[in-house]
Design an enzyme around this catalytic site. Structure first.
Site, PDB file in Angstrom:
ATOM      1  N   CYS A  14       0.841  -1.196   0.000  1.00  0.00           N
ATOM      2  CA  CYS A  14       0.000   0.000   0.000  1.00  0.00           C
ATOM      3  C   CYS A  14       0.884   1.257   0.000  1.00  0.00           C
ATOM      4  O   CYS A  14       1.814   1.362   0.795  1.00  0.00           O
ATOM      5  CB  CYS A  14      -0.912   0.003   1.228  1.00  0.00           C
ATOM      6  SG  CYS A  14      -2.002   1.436   1.240  1.00  0.00           S
TER       7      CYS A  14
ATOM      8  N   CYS B 201       0.643   5.042   6.677  1.00  0.00           N
ATOM      9  CA  CYS B 201       0.043   4.899   8.013  1.00  0.00           C
ATOM     10  C   CYS B 201       1.048   4.212   8.952  1.00  0.00           C
ATOM     11  O   CYS B 201       1.480   3.077   8.683  1.00  0.00           O
ATOM     12  CB  CYS B 201      -1.242   4.095   7.928  1.00  0.00           C
ATOM     13  SG  CYS B 201      -2.363   4.723   6.653  1.00  0.00           S
TER      14      CYS B 201
ATOM     15  N   CYS C 215       0.618   0.549  10.272  1.00  0.00           N
ATOM     16  CA  CYS C 215       0.120  -0.511   9.394  1.00  0.00           C
ATOM     17  C   CYS C 215       1.219  -1.413   8.838  1.00  0.00           C
ATOM     18  O   CYS C 215       2.243  -0.955   8.317  1.00  0.00           O
ATOM     19  CB  CYS C 215      -0.680   0.104   8.253  1.00  0.00           C
ATOM     20  SG  CYS C 215      -1.515  -1.152   7.256  1.00  0.00           S
TER      21      CYS C 215
ATOM     22  N   CYS D 111     -16.480  -8.458   6.297  1.00  0.00           N
ATOM     23  CA  CYS D 111     -15.838  -7.184   5.968  1.00  0.00           C
ATOM     24  C   CYS D 111     -14.597  -7.434   5.122  1.00  0.00           C
ATOM     25  O   CYS D 111     -13.673  -8.117   5.557  1.00  0.00           O
ATOM     26  CB  CYS D 111     -15.482  -6.463   7.265  1.00  0.00           C
ATOM     27  SG  CYS D 111     -14.657  -4.900   6.975  1.00  0.00           S
TER      28      CYS D 111
ATOM     29  N   CYS E  34     -19.502  -5.461   4.314  1.00  0.00           N
ATOM     30  CA  CYS E  34     -18.788  -4.209   4.532  1.00  0.00           C
ATOM     31  C   CYS E  34     -17.504  -4.252   3.705  1.00  0.00           C
ATOM     32  O   CYS E  34     -16.948  -5.325   3.484  1.00  0.00           O
ATOM     33  CB  CYS E  34     -18.464  -4.088   6.021  1.00  0.00           C
ATOM     34  SG  CYS E  34     -17.550  -2.596   6.431  1.00  0.00           S
TER      35      CYS E  34
ATOM     36  N   CYS F 281     -19.187   3.069   8.645  1.00  0.00           N
ATOM     37  CA  CYS F 281     -18.484   2.431   9.759  1.00  0.00           C
ATOM     38  C   CYS F 281     -17.209   3.241   9.954  1.00  0.00           C
ATOM     39  O   CYS F 281     -16.353   3.270   9.068  1.00  0.00           O
ATOM     40  CB  CYS F 281     -18.157   0.985   9.390  1.00  0.00           C
ATOM     41  SG  CYS F 281     -17.074   0.173  10.589  1.00  0.00           S
TER      42      CYS F 281
ATOM     43  N   ARG G  66     -17.787  -1.612  18.113  1.00  0.00           N
ATOM     44  CA  ARG G  66     -17.060  -2.860  17.836  1.00  0.00           C
ATOM     45  C   ARG G  66     -15.696  -2.874  18.522  1.00  0.00           C
ATOM     46  O   ARG G  66     -14.866  -2.009  18.256  1.00  0.00           O
ATOM     47  CB  ARG G  66     -16.901  -3.044  16.318  1.00  0.00           C
ATOM     48  CG  ARG G  66     -18.253  -2.985  15.585  1.00  0.00           C
ATOM     49  CD  ARG G  66     -18.144  -3.356  14.118  1.00  0.00           C
ATOM     50  NE  ARG G  66     -19.361  -2.962  13.395  1.00  0.00           N
ATOM     51  CZ  ARG G  66     -20.471  -3.691  13.298  1.00  0.00           C
ATOM     52  NH1 ARG G  66     -20.522  -4.885  13.859  1.00  0.00           N
ATOM     53  NH2 ARG G  66     -21.530  -3.247  12.630  1.00  0.00           N
TER      54      ARG G  66
HETATM   55  N1  SAM Z   1      -6.605   0.660   3.207  1.00  0.00           N
HETATM   56  C1  SAM Z   1      -7.890   0.930   3.721  1.00  0.00           C
HETATM   57  C2  SAM Z   1      -7.892   2.144   4.619  1.00  0.00           C
HETATM   58  O1  SAM Z   1      -6.924   2.389   5.322  1.00  0.00           O
HETATM   59  O2  SAM Z   1      -8.894   2.849   4.628  1.00  0.00           O
HETATM   60  C3  SAM Z   1      -8.511  -0.235   4.465  1.00  0.00           C
HETATM   61  C4  SAM Z   1      -7.718  -1.173   5.334  1.00  0.00           C
HETATM   62  S1  SAM Z   1      -7.091  -0.495   6.838  1.00  0.00           S
HETATM   63  C5  SAM Z   1      -5.997  -1.773   7.341  1.00  0.00           C
HETATM   64  C6  SAM Z   1      -8.458  -0.450   8.000  1.00  0.00           C
HETATM   65  C7  SAM Z   1      -8.203   0.060   9.388  1.00  0.00           C
HETATM   66  O3  SAM Z   1      -7.550  -0.915  10.166  1.00  0.00           O
HETATM   67  C8  SAM Z   1      -7.327   1.286   9.562  1.00  0.00           C
HETATM   68  O4  SAM Z   1      -7.999   2.471   9.315  1.00  0.00           O
HETATM   69  C9  SAM Z   1      -6.938   1.183  11.020  1.00  0.00           C
HETATM   70  O5  SAM Z   1      -7.866   1.892  11.828  1.00  0.00           O
HETATM   71  C10 SAM Z   1      -7.009  -0.306  11.311  1.00  0.00           C
HETATM   72  N2  SAM Z   1      -5.664  -0.862  11.556  1.00  0.00           N
HETATM   73  C11 SAM Z   1      -4.716  -1.104  10.631  1.00  0.00           C
HETATM   74  N3  SAM Z   1      -3.581  -1.587  11.206  1.00  0.00           N
HETATM   75  C12 SAM Z   1      -3.819  -1.624  12.530  1.00  0.00           C
HETATM   76  C13 SAM Z   1      -3.023  -2.017  13.658  1.00  0.00           C
HETATM   77  N4  SAM Z   1      -1.780  -2.428  13.530  1.00  0.00           N
HETATM   78  N5  SAM Z   1      -3.589  -1.947  14.886  1.00  0.00           N
HETATM   79  C14 SAM Z   1      -4.864  -1.522  15.019  1.00  0.00           C
HETATM   80  N6  SAM Z   1      -5.654  -1.127  13.993  1.00  0.00           N
HETATM   81  C15 SAM Z   1      -5.147  -1.174  12.758  1.00  0.00           C
HETATM   82  C1  DTB Z   2     -11.194  -1.644  11.640  1.00  0.00           C
HETATM   83  O1  DTB Z   2     -11.394  -0.540  12.182  1.00  0.00           O
HETATM   84  N1  DTB Z   2     -10.492  -2.629  12.170  1.00  0.00           N
HETATM   85  C2  DTB Z   2     -10.403  -3.752  11.271  1.00  0.00           C
HETATM   86  C3  DTB Z   2     -11.375  -3.326  10.134  1.00  0.00           C
HETATM   87  N2  DTB Z   2     -11.678  -1.975  10.462  1.00  0.00           N
HETATM   88  C4  DTB Z   2     -10.968  -3.442   8.722  1.00  0.00           C
HETATM   89  C5  DTB Z   2      -8.984  -4.001  10.810  1.00  0.00           C
HETATM   90  C6  DTB Z   2      -8.029  -4.232  11.950  1.00  0.00           C
HETATM   91  C7  DTB Z   2      -6.686  -4.488  11.367  1.00  0.00           C
HETATM   92  C8  DTB Z   2      -5.679  -4.853  12.429  1.00  0.00           C
HETATM   93  C9  DTB Z   2      -4.296  -4.996  11.902  1.00  0.00           C
HETATM   94  C10 DTB Z   2      -4.082  -6.104  10.938  1.00  0.00           C
HETATM   95  O2  DTB Z   2      -4.559  -7.251  11.127  1.00  0.00           O
HETATM   96  O3  DTB Z   2      -3.370  -5.878   9.941  1.00  0.00           O
HETATM   97 FE1  SF4 Z   3      -2.758   1.323   3.359  1.00  0.00          FE
HETATM   98 FE2  SF4 Z   3      -2.655   0.240   5.773  1.00  0.00          FE
HETATM   99 FE3  SF4 Z   3      -3.001   2.861   5.526  1.00  0.00          FE
HETATM  100 FE4  SF4 Z   3      -4.997   1.181   4.802  1.00  0.00          FE
HETATM  101  S1  SF4 Z   3      -4.189   1.476   6.863  1.00  0.00           S
HETATM  102  S2  SF4 Z   3      -4.260   2.957   3.680  1.00  0.00           S
HETATM  103  S3  SF4 Z   3      -3.787  -0.553   4.038  1.00  0.00           S
HETATM  104  S4  SF4 Z   3      -1.186   1.699   4.882  1.00  0.00           S
END
Ligand code: SAM
Ligand code: DTB
Ligand code: SF4
Length: 333
Positions: free
Chosen positions: A70, A74, A77, A114, A146, A206, A278
């Site tokens: 990606c 973030c 992530c 989702c 979702c 959401c 959630r």
């Molecule tokens: N790329 C899309 C976006 O960011 O909108 C969708 C996937 S993203 C992984 C969805 C959400 O997962 C993020 O907005 C964040 O709130 C949560 N998330 C991602 N990595 C995480 C982590 N290591 N710990 C907790 N929440 C996480």
């Molecule tokens: C959200 O707020 N939490 C979920 C869902 N929306 C997509 C994702 C959590 C991701 C946690 C980190 C991972 O597994 O990569």
């Molecule tokens: Fe990309 Fe992860 Fe950020 Fe979603 S949360 S936009 S997957 S870097």
């Protein structure tokens, strides 16, 4: 020390400060959050019971339909190209694979599926067409569907709606102030714009955030204030606790105080009486007792299954055992 007068001030403020009034001031949110825990939990339970079945927890299953690579930065992530996390990128999954996972999730008691893609934004073309097919086929299983695919435009939102999408997940993640410490490749305003686009297409929003990224308490309260300003209010609010992923800039951030999590859940419940709250990422390191307190505070949904998107999660047997011990049940549709 709590006093009788601070008690009564706190409980009066809660009834007038729900998101539906659109006048939820930062001061009112802070007052709700800071009241003595017995008052906070009592108020959250009262509101929870008025609007929801207090025994029922909705089980949701996540599916990472496109993993890694990606372009966004973030800081939390595992899937960002900016973070050195050893995650193997995978192309968009096949339709059949996703439908099979949704069927398995349904058989395990999930009523919401989702699908997440590690995209900055949705791009028109064969990949998006495949996602639309996924949405159609999961909706045909009589599950809530979702998606979380990054930013999208009005036409794409309408096509998702027409395909049967129930909700779109797009988190504000943190406060407007702290946001710049976590993400620099898109703005808070971009996020709000995507959320508006989703609502305008008639899709349920959401939207939530992550706790434990090194933010101050005020940032958490400001996140709630930003959520309360959304119109319409989000129907679904994921509260994630940071899962610290090695190789990300947040890998060594100290864990959240569990009582702070309980306070945040209760405050969210009070501010958003109708929403599904959630208890999302981070449950693997939570005790059963902490999760129970979160349910008492008004959380009424969890992600179940051994994996979230890329990180481990308690498996469904463990979750089922916990619900049984608490005299609670998986929510039917
Ligand atoms: N790329 C899309 C976006 O960011 O909108 C969708 C996937 S993203 C992984 C969805 C959400 O997962 C993020 O907005 C964040 O709130 C949560 N998330 C991602 N990595 C995480 C982590 N290591 N710990 C907790 N929440 C996480
Ligand atoms: C959200 O707020 N939490 C979920 C869902 N929306 C997509 C994702 C959590 C991701 C946690 C980190 C991972 O597994 O990569
Ligand atoms: Fe990309 Fe992860 Fe950020 Fe979603 S949360 S936009 S997957 S870097």
């Amino acid at each position: 020390m709590p006093t009788a007068s601070s008690n009564s001030t706190a409980s009066t403020s809660t009834t007038s400060a729900t998101a539906s009034t659109s006048t939820t001031s930062a001061a009112a949110i802070s007052q709700i959050y800071h009241q003595p825990l017995p008052d906070l939990l009592f108020e959250a339970q009262r509101i929870h019971r008025e609007h929801h079945n207090p025994y029922a927890v909705q089980l949701c299953t996540l599916c990472n339909i496109k993993t890694g690579a990606c372009p966004e930065d973030c800081a939390y992530c595992s899937q960002s190209v900016h973070n050195d996390t050893n995650l193997k990128p995978e192309p968009l999954l096949d339709l059949d694979e996703v439908v099979a996972q949704a069927q398995a999730a349904k058989a395990n008691g999930s009523t919401r599926f989702c699908m997440g893609a590690a995209w900055r934004e949705v791009k028109d073309g064969p990949q998006f067409d495949r996602v639309l097919d996924m949405v159609r086929q999961v909706a045909a299983l009589d599950m809530e569907v979702c998606c979380t695919l990054g930013m999208l435009n009005a036409d794409q939102a309408q096509r998702l709606k027409a395909a049967g999408l129930t909700a779109y997940n797009h988190n504000l993640d943190t406060s407007p102030n702290y946001y710049g410490q976590i993400i620099t490749t898109r703005t808070y305003r971009d996020r709000l714009e995507t959320i508006r686009t989703v609502s305008a297409a008639g899709i349920s929003v959401c939207c939530g955030g992550i706790l434990g990224m090194g933010e101050a308490l005020q940032d958490r309260l400001d996140l709630l204030a930003a959520l309360a300003e959304l119109d319409p209010a989000p129907e679904s609010i994921p509260i994630n606790c940071l899962v610290p992923v090695p190789g990300t800039p947040l890998q060594d951030v100290p864990p959240l105080d569990p009582i702070d999590l309980v306070r945040m859940i209760a405050t969210t419940r009070i501010l958003f009486p109708q929403a599904m709250v959630r208890l999302s990422a981070g449950r693997l390191t939570m005790s059963d007792e902490l999760q129970a307190l979160c349910f008492l505070a008004g959380a009424n949904s969890i992600f179940t299954g051994p994996k979230l998107l890329t990180t481990p999660n308690p498996d469904s047997n463990q979750d089922q055992q916990l619900l049984t011990r608490l005299g609670m049940v998986a929510k039917a549709l």
